[in-house]
Design a protein around this motif. Structure first.
Motif, PDB file in Angstrom:
ATOM      1  N   ASP A 148      -3.542   7.686  -1.495  1.00  0.00           N
ATOM      2  CA  ASP A 148      -3.521   8.543  -0.310  1.00  0.00           C
ATOM      3  C   ASP A 148      -2.815   7.863   0.856  1.00  0.00           C
ATOM      4  OD1 ASP A 148      -4.832  10.554  -1.641  1.00  0.00           O
ATOM      5  OD2 ASP A 148      -6.817  10.019  -0.885  1.00  0.00           O
ATOM      6  N   VAL A 149      -3.109   6.567   1.083  1.00  0.00           N
ATOM      7  CA  VAL A 149      -2.440   5.868   2.185  1.00  0.00           C
ATOM      8  C   VAL A 149      -0.998   5.542   1.826  1.00  0.00           C
ATOM      9  CG1 VAL A 149      -4.491   4.971   3.353  1.00  0.00           C
ATOM     10  CG2 VAL A 149      -3.507   3.670   1.453  1.00  0.00           C
ATOM     11  N   VAL A 150      -0.732   5.286   0.561  1.00  0.00           N
ATOM     12  CA  VAL A 150       0.646   5.033   0.137  1.00  0.00           C
ATOM     13  C   VAL A 150       1.498   6.271   0.397  1.00  0.00           C
ATOM     14  CG1 VAL A 150       2.142   4.628  -1.852  1.00  0.00           C
ATOM     15  CG2 VAL A 150       0.055   3.267  -1.556  1.00  0.00           C
ATOM     16  N   ALA A 151       0.980   7.440   0.040  1.00  0.00           N
ATOM     17  CA  ALA A 151       1.728   8.680   0.236  1.00  0.00           C
ATOM     18  C   ALA A 151       1.990   8.951   1.712  1.00  0.00           C
ATOM     19  CB  ALA A 151       0.973   9.847  -0.386  1.00  0.00           C
ATOM     20  N   ALA A 152       1.063   8.508   2.586  1.00  0.00           N
ATOM     21  CA  ALA A 152       1.189   8.781   4.020  1.00  0.00           C
ATOM     22  C   ALA A 152       2.317   7.998   4.676  1.00  0.00           C
ATOM     23  CB  ALA A 152      -0.131   8.478   4.723  1.00  0.00           C
ATOM     24  N   VAL A 153       2.720   6.874   4.082  1.00  0.00           N
ATOM     25  CA  VAL A 153       3.748   6.036   4.724  1.00  0.00           C
ATOM     26  C   VAL A 153       5.040   5.935   3.915  1.00  0.00           C
ATOM     27  CG1 VAL A 153       2.004   4.655   5.912  1.00  0.00           C
ATOM     28  CG2 VAL A 153       2.879   3.875   3.701  1.00  0.00           C
ATOM     29  N   SER A 154       5.056   6.438   2.708  1.00  0.00           N
ATOM     30  CA  SER A 154       6.232   6.292   1.844  1.00  0.00           C
ATOM     31  C   SER A 154       7.412   7.115   2.361  1.00  0.00           C
ATOM     32  CB  SER A 154       5.902   6.732   0.419  1.00  0.00           C
ATOM     33  OG  SER A 154       4.926   5.894  -0.158  1.00  0.00           O
ATOM     34  N   GLY A 196      10.257  -1.715   1.906  1.00  0.00           N
ATOM     35  CA  GLY A 196       9.101  -2.566   1.617  1.00  0.00           C
ATOM     36  C   GLY A 196       7.811  -1.814   1.871  1.00  0.00           C
ATOM     37  N   LEU A 197       6.886  -1.867   0.937  1.00  0.00           N
ATOM     38  CA  LEU A 197       5.593  -1.210   1.101  1.00  0.00           C
ATOM     39  C   LEU A 197       4.505  -2.156   0.599  1.00  0.00           C
ATOM     40  CD1 LEU A 197       4.778   2.511   0.439  1.00  0.00           C
ATOM     41  CD2 LEU A 197       3.122   0.713  -0.079  1.00  0.00           C
ATOM     42  N   VAL A 198       3.591  -2.514   1.476  1.00  0.00           N
ATOM     43  CA  VAL A 198       2.521  -3.464   1.161  1.00  0.00           C
ATOM     44  C   VAL A 198       1.178  -2.764   1.327  1.00  0.00           C
ATOM     45  CG1 VAL A 198       1.386  -5.608   1.873  1.00  0.00           C
ATOM     46  CG2 VAL A 198       3.880  -5.453   1.861  1.00  0.00           C
ATOM     47  N   THR A 199       0.272  -2.995   0.395  1.00  0.00           N
ATOM     48  CA  THR A 199      -1.046  -2.365   0.468  1.00  0.00           C
ATOM     49  C   THR A 199      -2.151  -3.417   0.445  1.00  0.00           C
ATOM     50  OG1 THR A 199      -1.314  -2.118  -1.937  1.00  0.00           O
ATOM     51  CG2 THR A 199      -0.204  -0.331  -0.744  1.00  0.00           C
ATOM     52  N   PHE A 200      -3.305  -3.006   0.961  1.00  0.00           N
ATOM     53  CA  PHE A 200      -4.502  -3.839   0.906  1.00  0.00           C
ATOM     54  C   PHE A 200      -5.670  -2.950   0.513  1.00  0.00           C
ATOM     55  CE2 PHE A 200      -8.465  -5.207   2.940  1.00  0.00           C
ATOM     56  CZ  PHE A 200      -8.604  -6.472   2.386  1.00  0.00           C
ATOM     57  N   SER A 201      -6.444  -3.413  -0.441  1.00  0.00           N
ATOM     58  CA  SER A 201      -7.657  -2.717  -0.856  1.00  0.00           C
ATOM     59  C   SER A 201      -8.840  -3.658  -0.670  1.00  0.00           C
ATOM     60  CB  SER A 201      -7.579  -2.298  -2.328  1.00  0.00           C
ATOM     61  OG  SER A 201      -6.483  -1.437  -2.544  1.00  0.00           O
ATOM     62  N   GLY A 202      -9.809  -3.254   0.133  1.00  0.00           N
ATOM     63  CA  GLY A 202     -11.002  -4.067   0.349  1.00  0.00           C
ATOM     64  C   GLY A 202     -12.192  -3.452  -0.371  1.00  0.00           C
ATOM     65  N   SER A 203     -12.756  -4.181  -1.306  1.00  0.00           N
ATOM     66  CA  SER A 203     -13.887  -3.656  -2.076  1.00  0.00           C
ATOM     67  C   SER A 203     -15.155  -4.458  -1.801  1.00  0.00           C
ATOM     68  CB  SER A 203     -13.569  -3.676  -3.578  1.00  0.00           C
ATOM     69  OG  SER A 203     -13.313  -4.997  -4.012  1.00  0.00           O
ATOM     70  N   VAL A 204     -16.276  -3.893  -2.176  1.00  0.00           N
ATOM     71  CA  VAL A 204     -17.576  -4.521  -1.951  1.00  0.00           C
ATOM     72  C   VAL A 204     -17.783  -5.654  -2.958  1.00  0.00           C
ATOM     73  CG1 VAL A 204     -20.069  -4.150  -1.920  1.00  0.00           C
ATOM     74  CG2 VAL A 204     -18.525  -2.360  -1.078  1.00  0.00           C
ATOM     75  N   ARG A 205     -18.063  -6.864  -2.438  1.00  0.00           N
ATOM     76  CA  ARG A 205     -18.355  -8.005  -3.310  1.00  0.00           C
ATOM     77  C   ARG A 205     -19.782  -7.906  -3.842  1.00  0.00           C
ATOM     78  NH1 ARG A 205     -16.346 -10.583   1.281  1.00  0.00           N
ATOM     79  NH2 ARG A 205     -18.464 -11.254   1.768  1.00  0.00           N
ATOM     80  N   ASN A 206     -20.022  -8.564  -4.973  1.00  0.00           N
ATOM     81  CA  ASN A 206     -21.370  -8.544  -5.541  1.00  0.00           C
ATOM     82  C   ASN A 206     -22.230  -9.714  -5.082  1.00  0.00           C
ATOM     83  OD1 ASN A 206     -20.328 -10.715  -6.954  1.00  0.00           O
ATOM     84  ND2 ASN A 206     -20.550  -9.797  -8.985  1.00  0.00           N
ATOM     85  N   ALA A 231       1.214  -0.311   4.555  1.00  0.00           N
ATOM     86  CA  ALA A 231       2.226  -0.536   5.596  1.00  0.00           C
ATOM     87  C   ALA A 231       3.606  -0.447   4.946  1.00  0.00           C
ATOM     88  CB  ALA A 231       2.043  -1.903   6.244  1.00  0.00           C
ATOM     89  N   ALA A 232       4.478   0.335   5.562  1.00  0.00           N
ATOM     90  CA  ALA A 232       5.826   0.502   5.032  1.00  0.00           C
ATOM     91  C   ALA A 232       6.836   0.169   6.121  1.00  0.00           C
ATOM     92  CB  ALA A 232       6.040   1.925   4.537  1.00  0.00           C
ATOM     93  N   LYS A 269       9.336  -8.212   4.825  1.00  0.00           N
ATOM     94  CA  LYS A 269       8.661  -9.136   5.736  1.00  0.00           C
ATOM     95  C   LYS A 269       7.824  -8.383   6.760  1.00  0.00           C
ATOM     96  CE  LYS A 269       9.446 -12.901   9.038  1.00  0.00           C
ATOM     97  NZ  LYS A 269      10.456 -13.777   9.692  1.00  0.00           N
ATOM     98  N   GLU A 270       8.409  -7.362   7.379  1.00  0.00           N
ATOM     99  CA  GLU A 270       7.685  -6.594   8.385  1.00  0.00           C
ATOM    100  C   GLU A 270       6.497  -5.854   7.775  1.00  0.00           C
ATOM    101  OE1 GLU A 270      10.925  -6.688   8.032  1.00  0.00           O
ATOM    102  OE2 GLU A 270      11.615  -7.572   9.920  1.00  0.00           O
ATOM    103  N   ALA A 271       6.652  -5.392   6.546  1.00  0.00           N
ATOM    104  CA  ALA A 271       5.549  -4.690   5.881  1.00  0.00           C
ATOM    105  C   ALA A 271       4.372  -5.625   5.643  1.00  0.00           C
ATOM    106  CB  ALA A 271       6.033  -4.084   4.563  1.00  0.00           C
ATOM    107  N   PHE A 272       4.644  -6.855   5.190  1.00  0.00           N
ATOM    108  CA  PHE A 272       3.573  -7.834   4.985  1.00  0.00           C
ATOM    109  C   PHE A 272       2.877  -8.161   6.307  1.00  0.00           C
ATOM    110  CE2 PHE A 272       5.592  -8.953   0.871  1.00  0.00           C
ATOM    111  CZ  PHE A 272       4.456  -9.026   0.086  1.00  0.00           C
ATOM    112  N   LEU A 273       3.665  -8.421   7.347  1.00  0.00           N
ATOM    113  CA  LEU A 273       3.095  -8.785   8.646  1.00  0.00           C
ATOM    114  C   LEU A 273       2.256  -7.648   9.222  1.00  0.00           C
ATOM    115  CD1 LEU A 273       6.170 -10.605  10.226  1.00  0.00           C
ATOM    116  CD2 LEU A 273       4.034 -11.670   9.468  1.00  0.00           C
ATOM    117  N   ALA A 274       2.728  -6.420   9.082  1.00  0.00           N
ATOM    118  CA  ALA A 274       2.012  -5.266   9.616  1.00  0.00           C
ATOM    119  C   ALA A 274       0.682  -5.065   8.902  1.00  0.00           C
ATOM    120  CB  ALA A 274       2.875  -4.019   9.488  1.00  0.00           C
ATOM    121  N   CYS A 275       0.676  -5.235   7.600  1.00  0.00           N
ATOM    122  CA  CYS A 275      -0.564  -5.057   6.832  1.00  0.00           C
ATOM    123  C   CYS A 275      -1.594  -6.111   7.229  1.00  0.00           C
ATOM    124  CB  CYS A 275      -0.256  -5.127   5.340  1.00  0.00           C
ATOM    125  SG  CYS A 275      -1.627  -4.588   4.289  1.00  0.00           S
TER     126      CYS A 275
END
Length: 220
Positions: free
Chosen positions: A97-103, A109-119, A178-179, A184-190
């Motif tokens: 969903d977030v990838v589609a919003a910025v593609s 360059g397109l960089v993503t981050f997924s934060g999940s719950v640790r056990n 972040a796209a 480089k800018e995509a990594f920094l923005a994310c």
């Protein structure tokens, strides 16, 4: 005299024993005056007040700010911490969903981050997390992060979705994309988005263990 609405979140809500209440204050009342009245009304809330920030009508303010009649006065505990999609939802998240919003064809360059719950946290097994938010302000602050990114790295787009409610280990709590024309800018923005989210967005998490529970950011 004027009426204002007090909003409590996370640990502040638990201490006050209410999610919202109305308070009658004199005209010209300032934030520090309201905090004093709330400390008198809710003794268990008083020790927490030095750790809180205050938002009036969804904007952070300092103690000397005047509180207008009819204001929404929110007590904000420490958080757990442009164009695109900025939302707080109570359903499972999908990275696409977030990838589609910025593609777009202009973004190489397109960089993503997924934060999940640790056990586990510091050796303690996590049974579940409960996320709570001040949704309209949270989405406004997420959009402000997007605007920061667009200004700092021209041509960069950002999208952030954060989940609230009860989450089990392994479930996604936040997804970011972040796209930019160049990687480089995509990594920094994310990376910037992740750090700013932790600092300034009114979303809180409570961790539940086999031997207790804790609001993250407030300590035991």
């Amino acid at each position: 005299m004027a009426m204002i609405t007090i909003l409590y979140f996370a640990a502040a809500r638990e201490r006050a024993g209410a999610q919202r209440e109305t308070l009658e204050v004199p005209a010209g009342t300032r934030v520090q005056d309201v905090l004093r009245l709330l400390a008198e009304r809710h003794a268990s809330l008083k020790p927490l007040l030095p750790h809180l920030r205050v938002a009036v009508n969804q904007e952070f303010v300092d103690a000397s700010a005047e509180v207008p009649a009819g204001a929404e006065f929110a007590l904000i505990p420490p958080v757990s911490g442009g164009s695109g999609l900025f939302s707080v939802v109570d359903r499972p998240l999908r990275l696409e969903d977030v990838v589609a919003a910025v593609s777009g064809e202009a973004y190489g360059g397109l960089v993503t981050f997924s934060g999940s719950v640790r056990n586990q946290t510091k050796g303690r097994r996590v049974l579940r997390l409960e996320y709570e938010a001040y949704p309209p302000m949270a989405e406004k602050r997420l959009a402000a992060i997007g605007a920061e990114v667009a200004e700092r790295w021209s041509g960069t787009r950002l999208a952030i979705m954060h989940r609230v409610g009860t989450l089990m280990p392994g479930e996604l709590a936040v997804v970011i994309a972040a796209a930019a024309p160049h990687r480089k800018e995509a990594f920094l923005a994310c990376e910037h988005a992740i750090e700013r989210l932790k600092q300034d967005v009114p979303i809180w998490k409570k961790e539940f263990f086999e031997d207790g529970e804790i609001w993250v950011g407030l300590g035991p």
